[in-house]
Write an enzyme that holds these catalytic residues in place. Structure first.
Site, PDB file in Angstrom:
ATOM      1  N   HIS A 141      -5.338 -14.610   8.189  1.00  0.00           N
ATOM      2  CA  HIS A 141      -4.213 -13.865   8.755  1.00  0.00           C
ATOM      3  C   HIS A 141      -4.639 -12.728   9.677  1.00  0.00           C
ATOM      4  O   HIS A 141      -4.063 -11.644   9.658  1.00  0.00           O
ATOM      5  CB  HIS A 141      -3.308 -13.307   7.643  1.00  0.00           C
ATOM      6  N   ARG A 181      14.932  -2.765  -6.187  1.00  0.00           N
ATOM      7  CA  ARG A 181      13.656  -2.750  -6.882  1.00  0.00           C
ATOM      8  C   ARG A 181      13.914  -2.350  -8.332  1.00  0.00           C
ATOM      9  O   ARG A 181      14.981  -2.594  -8.853  1.00  0.00           O
ATOM     10  CB  ARG A 181      12.672  -1.800  -6.187  1.00  0.00           C
ATOM     11  N   ARG A 187      20.148  18.088  -2.600  1.00  0.00           N
ATOM     12  CA  ARG A 187      20.687  16.723  -2.537  1.00  0.00           C
ATOM     13  C   ARG A 187      21.433  16.351  -3.814  1.00  0.00           C
ATOM     14  O   ARG A 187      21.004  16.687  -4.905  1.00  0.00           O
ATOM     15  CB  ARG A 187      19.544  15.704  -2.326  1.00  0.00           C
ATOM     16  N   LYS A 201       2.423   7.241   5.434  1.00  0.00           N
ATOM     17  CA  LYS A 201       1.728   5.961   5.483  1.00  0.00           C
ATOM     18  C   LYS A 201       1.387   5.532   6.911  1.00  0.00           C
ATOM     19  O   LYS A 201       0.969   4.415   7.147  1.00  0.00           O
ATOM     20  CB  LYS A 201       2.553   4.893   4.769  1.00  0.00           C
ATOM     21  N   PRO A 216       0.826  -1.213   0.000  1.00  0.00           N
ATOM     22  CA  PRO A 216       0.000   0.000   0.000  1.00  0.00           C
ATOM     23  C   PRO A 216       0.858   1.261   0.000  1.00  0.00           C
ATOM     24  O   PRO A 216       1.840   1.353   0.732  1.00  0.00           O
ATOM     25  CB  PRO A 216      -0.795  -0.099   1.299  1.00  0.00           C
ATOM     26  N   ARG A 223       1.941 -10.854   5.645  1.00  0.00           N
ATOM     27  CA  ARG A 223       3.407 -10.889   5.707  1.00  0.00           C
ATOM     28  C   ARG A 223       3.974 -10.326   7.010  1.00  0.00           C
ATOM     29  O   ARG A 223       5.181 -10.293   7.199  1.00  0.00           O
ATOM     30  CB  ARG A 223       3.974 -10.172   4.485  1.00  0.00           C
TER      31      ARG A 223
END
Ligand SMILES: [Zn+2]
Length: 281
Positions: free
Chosen positions: A92, A266, A156, A58, A2, A114
């Site tokens: 779960h 990734r 940066r 999040k 998510p 998970r």
């Protein structure tokens, strides 16, 4: 996993169904569901009323009427489900709560295949729970300072994709929305942030805000009266992705095949024609 729009969708659903409800019971069903930093067991919420459901990045939390918050992070696969008592339960299940408001009752279930997700009971400082204090505000927060974020990003030397993913600069942007917003702003993911103009980074920040807002719009219509579900399969993912996961598919803007490159365990997906790896100073 998510990302912010899914978490915002969950927040809206939880707020819609549970604001004003009081926790009547709690069950902690897995040794890792309660974060070690929690100041109390889950049972500390029993008897507390939900004033609001809030989010930063999040991190999601129920603000309770005793200066406490029940904080949640969905991790990779966490889901909240609100069900009437006679509904079948998902697999779960890590924690279960019963909430009441007058004669009305809801069961709230936290399920997580998970187990990277967690719950904790925390104190609030200025309305923000301890575990979320280090998280920067996200573009949907009224405290979001666009110019300051652009300046911080531009200072940066790291690749722009790492910088837009840095939750201490701007929160909520994950891998999917990073790729989509870089595609929209026509920026190569590996360009150093300091090699981009204020205008270009502004385009990126606006693209990230826009693409996440569109996803919230789609996700916001996907829960029904019985279930609030985060599964990363909202209509947005099926229909609107231009770059993420589209390796070999034609770029919706120019037709050149989307390319995938490795990025920090990734992948990054981008259009090699629209997103050229040259500075935009
Ligand atoms: Zn293109």
């Amino acid at each position: 996993m998510p990302e912010l729009p899914e978490v915002e969708t969950v927040r809206r659903g939880l707020a819609h169904f549970l604001t004003g409800y009081t926790f009547r019971s709690s069950e902690d069903l897995h040794p890792r569901v309660l974060k070690p930093a929690s100041i109390a067991p889950l049972s500390a919420v029993e008897g507390a009323r939900i004033k609001s459901v809030n989010r930063r990045g999040k991190f999601l939390w129920f603000e309770l009427d005793r200066d406490l918050a029940l904080v949640a992070h969905l991790g990779m696969s966490g889901q909240f489900l609100v069900a009437r008592k006679d509904r079948p339960e998902p697999g779960h299940v890590r924690a279960r709560f019963v909430l009441k408001r007058g004669l009305k009752s809801h069961e709230l279930v936290f399920s997580d295949q998970r187990t990277f997700g967690w719950l904790s009971v925390e104190q609030l400082s200025d309305g923000v729970p301890t575990s979320a204090l280090h998280i920067a505000v996200d573009p949907f927060d009224t405290a979001f300072d666009r110019d300051a974020v652009i300046a911080a990003m531009r200072s940066r030397k790291a690749a722009i994709k790492s910088v837009i993913l840095n939750q201490e600069i701007v929160s909520g942007v994950g891998n999917i929305y990073a790729d989509e917003s870089l595609w929209r702003a026509k920026i190569h993911p590996e360009i150093a942030a300091c090699d981009l103009s204020v205008k270009k980074i502004g385009l990126l920040v606006d693209a990230a805000t826009q693409v996440m807002a569109e996803a919230v719009e789609v996700g916001g219509t996907s829960f029904d009266a019985m279930y609030i579900n985060v599964n990363g399969e909202s209509g947005f993912f099926e229909t609107s992705l231009a770059a993420y996961g589209q390796e070999g598919e034609p770029c919706p803007r120019c037709g050149r095949p989307i390319k995938r490159i490795a990025f920090a365990n990734r992948s990054s997906h981008f259009c090699p024609k629209c997103q050229v790896n040259t500075p935009h100073r």
